[in-house]
Write an enzyme that holds these catalytic residues in place. Structure first.
Site, mmCIF file in Angstrom:
data_model
loop_
_atom_site.group_PDB
_atom_site.id
_atom_site.type_symbol
_atom_site.label_atom_id
_atom_site.label_comp_id
_atom_site.label_asym_id
_atom_site.label_seq_id
_atom_site.Cartn_x
_atom_site.Cartn_y
_atom_site.Cartn_z
ATOM 1 N N MET A 510 -2.376 0.379 -8.713
ATOM 2 C CA MET A 510 -1.800 -0.731 -9.325
ATOM 3 C C MET A 510 -0.617 0.013 -10.125
ATOM 4 S SD MET A 510 -4.197 -3.786 -10.252
ATOM 5 C CE MET A 510 -5.523 -2.820 -10.805
ATOM 6 N N CYS A 511 -1.038 1.150 -10.788
ATOM 7 C CA CYS A 511 -0.300 2.022 -11.619
ATOM 8 C C CYS A 511 0.657 2.899 -10.629
ATOM 9 C CB CYS A 511 -0.834 2.626 -12.589
ATOM 10 S SG CYS A 511 -1.701 1.520 -13.773
ATOM 11 N N THR A 512 1.924 3.018 -11.060
ATOM 12 C CA THR A 512 2.683 4.231 -10.420
ATOM 13 C C THR A 512 2.024 5.557 -10.861
ATOM 14 O OG1 THR A 512 4.412 2.773 -10.451
ATOM 15 C CG2 THR A 512 4.855 4.990 -9.997
ATOM 16 N N VAL A 513 1.326 6.168 -10.260
ATOM 17 C CA VAL A 513 0.450 7.407 -10.627
ATOM 18 C C VAL A 513 1.447 8.462 -10.130
ATOM 19 C CG1 VAL A 513 -1.311 8.891 -10.548
ATOM 20 C CG2 VAL A 513 -1.412 6.498 -10.747
#
Length: 650
Positions: A510-513
């Site tokens: 869900m996070c832009t890693v």
């Protein structure tokens, strides 16, 4: 004998003088109309050689007035308001002083609301009758003085500059003294070894500068007999110890006039003419400069304009500045793209995003601060736009809190009206801008802007991030607008339609890693690719470089703009610190930019978009990808697979 023609002074007022005058008027003078002492400066006459004709061209005989012109120590008595500058100069001559021979007067009226300054300079100089005449013509100083003598004069003047001075050459080396000591300095010195010298701001070969007029009036007043015999005059113009061309620029001449009447005050001239060549005031309209926002606007463009001086004279900055940019996504990529666009002088930037600023954003997204995260967070798009205005008030920035409908994310019947409104807003924004940046987190969110950009003939720039890799690309034009080989879009390499990639994701999905430095690299590369594209004569149809080694690419390649190559795609690999240019052709069954999809959108509008959002397999059916699947399955079924005997034994 020819009459001496003097080169008049012309004023050269620096903008910071008007800044200083504004501050003085507002903070100190206020309603007072008392006169204020100011200072100006002039230097030796300057000239340059025309490269085309080879002729030496004299620059103006200027007096420079800067922001430091106002003296804090000198107080001018009130009576000087009514006393003319000429009267003051004549009084100083009578007293035997040369301190006011270059006295000047400036009358100003400042319209501080409009930042207009009306001003009129007077450089008073006395008119001698009969006029001064020169024996023969003015000639080079080296014709009269040796190089050793001129070097000695240069060293003395350079160490202690004086506007006027005396030179005697009766000894082994020239000696210099003040004008006021004329009698004692020249006592016992033959006439042919006496020289009157002054720092000459004129560069005209036959016209000495304006200061000589009052100096000669002074000498005629105090030494009338010498005026009849003639003064040997050195017009000192050299600023280099050893002239680069071997020629001294200073001039020499002998001037004379009648000594009778030298005690009578002559008439004075010296009012400066305006730009029309008539006697009248000049106007300095500094409205574009005095307003801090205007000053910021000019300062922003300074570095860009300096590029055109030597490095890129063909760079079209106006085209870049006038480009309207729509940024879909105000996250990490959007923030860095916006800052780089401002660095290139882009003035119109619009954000679209539906998220709010969270506590994890400010350290990675430079347009947000900690306070923006409080109370649930500010809307990202509007917050980013406001921050751009704080950074540079001249930018036209705005933000729209808008959710972009996506394939694979069905729209409930109750939300159809809102979705239709959002689509209409996005269509309007696309129409109003020249470039659309796709900077979102998901693959499917880029589909609708891709369709709109292709249909409306806009430049579409795409940037996507992995953990340590990135993709930067420009979309090709639609078939009807394309020239040469049509370049593909973000979806042209796919044989599946965009679908839901957001549901059931884990936290790391869900996070832009990504590696923290990756976004700024990708964002800057995206903007630089756009600017190179804008500078290419073919614009959106600029051909990509051929697939060959970089060192083999011809300098005259059709893909080059003034800024270099214009690739189609760049794949970046941060782990290897490597970029790979890639060219991808358009696909006639593409779900994003094919004629089938664009024609369906232009014909049926929101209806076809809604089906793409809601119906699984609609885009495949529309573009014929489903038939491609069927043909592939049929081909597989018709393959006669040979089974190895050894496998049967097992």
């Amino acid at each position: 004998m020819p009459i001496v023609q003097f080169t008049p002074f012309s004023s050269l007022v620096e903008p910071n003088f008007w800044h200083a005058l504004t501050d003085l008027k507002i903070d100190v003078l206020r309603l007072s109309e008392d006169s204020v002492s100011i200072t100006g400066s002039y230097a030796s006459g300057r000239s340059f050689v025309d490269r085309e004709t080879g002729k030496e061209i004299a620059l103006g005989c200027t007096v420079d007035i800067g922001g430091e012109a106002f003296s804090k120590d000198v107080q001018v008595p009130p009576h000087s308001i009514t006393a003319t500058a000429a009267d003051e100069i004549w009084a100083s001559i009578e007293k035997g002083s040369t301190s006011l021979l270059t006295h000047f007067l400036l009358i100003t009226f400042a319209d501080l609301k409009k930042y207009k300054y009306y001003y009129w300079f007077a450089f008073p100089a006395f008119v001698t009758k009969p006029a001064w005449e020169v024996d023969g013509d003015w000639r080079g100083a080296s014709d009269q003085f040796s190089n050793e003598a001129l070097n000695t004069i240069f060293n003395t003047v350079h160490l202690s500059p004086k506007p006027f001075f005396l030179v005697r050459t009766s000894g082994k080396a020239p000696e210099i003294g003040p004008i006021e000591e004329y009698d004692s300095f020249f006592k016992g010195v033959p006439t042919n070894e006496r020289t009157i010298a002054f720092l000459d701001p004129s560069a005209a070969p036959s016209n000495p500068g304006w200061p000589l007029r009052n100096l000669l009036t002074y000498l005629r007043y105090h030494f009338p007999s010498a005026a009849s015999e003639g003064f040997r005059v050195l017009c000192w113009r050299d600023t280099e110890h050893v002239p680069h061309d071997g020629r001294w620029k200073s001039r020499f001449g002998i001037v004379r006039t009648s000594g009778e009447g030298g005690k009578d005050r002559p008439t004075a001239v010296g009012w400066e003419k305006n730009v029309q060549g008539k006697l009248g005031p000049r106007v300095a309209d500094l409205a574009p400069m005095m307003d801090p926002k205007r000053l910021a606007d000019q300062a922003v463009d300074l570095n860009l304009k300096l590029m055109r001086w030597r490095i890129l004279p063909a760079l079209d900055l106006d085209k870049i500045a006038s480009t309207k940019c729509l940024l879909l996504g105000a996250g990490t990529l959007g923030c860095y793209v916006a800052r780089t666009l401002m660095g290139w002088g882009v003035r119109k930037i619009t954000f679209v995003d539906s998220a709010r600023v969270s506590f994890s954003n400010p350290v990675r997204q430079p347009l947000f601060e900690f306070e923006d995260c409080l109370n649930g967070g500010k809307p990202k798009a509007a917050c980013a736009a406001e921050r751009l205005k704080k950074i540079f008030p001249g930018v036209d920035a705005s933000g729209f809190n808008l959710s972009i409908p996506m394939p694979g994310h069905p729209i409930p019947p109750a939300s159809v009206a809102q979705a239709k409104q959002d689509v209409a807003t996005l269509e309007r924004l696309t129409d109003e801008h020249d470039v659309v940046f796709l900077l979102m987190d998901s693959r499917e969110s880029r589909w609708l802007p891709t369709v709109l950009g292709a249909a409306k003939g806009k430049i579409v720039m795409n940037a996507a991030l992995g953990f340590d890799t990135y993709l930067v690309m420009r979309h090709g034009a639609r078939a009807s607008l394309s020239k040469g080989t049509r370049l593909g879009c973000y979806y042209c390499n796919d044989i599946v339609a965009p679908a839901d990639s957001l549901t059931d994701r884990t936290l790391d999905q869900m996070c832009t890693v990504t590696r923290p430095g990756l976004a700024s690299i990708a964002a800057s590369t995206t903007v630089e690719l756009l600017v190179s594209l804008l500078q290419h004569p073919d614009g959106i149809n600029a051909p990509p470089p051929p697939p060959q080694r970089e060192k083999d690419i011809d300098e005259d390649s059709a893909s080059r703009s003034v800024l270099g190559l214009v690739p189609h795609q760049l794949r970046g690999f941060l782990a290897e610190f490597r970029n790979m240019p890639i060219t991808g052709a358009a696909y006639n069954r593409c779900t994003g930019c094919s004629d089938t999809v664009i024609d369906a959108y232009e014909t049926r509008g929101f209806e076809v978009l809604l089906k793409a959002f809601n119906e699984t397999g609609f885009l495949e059916s529309l573009t014929g990808l489903d038939k491609l699947y069927a043909e592939g399955e049929a081909a597989l079924e018709n393959v006669d697979w040979e089974i190895d005997d050894e496998e049967n034994d097992m």
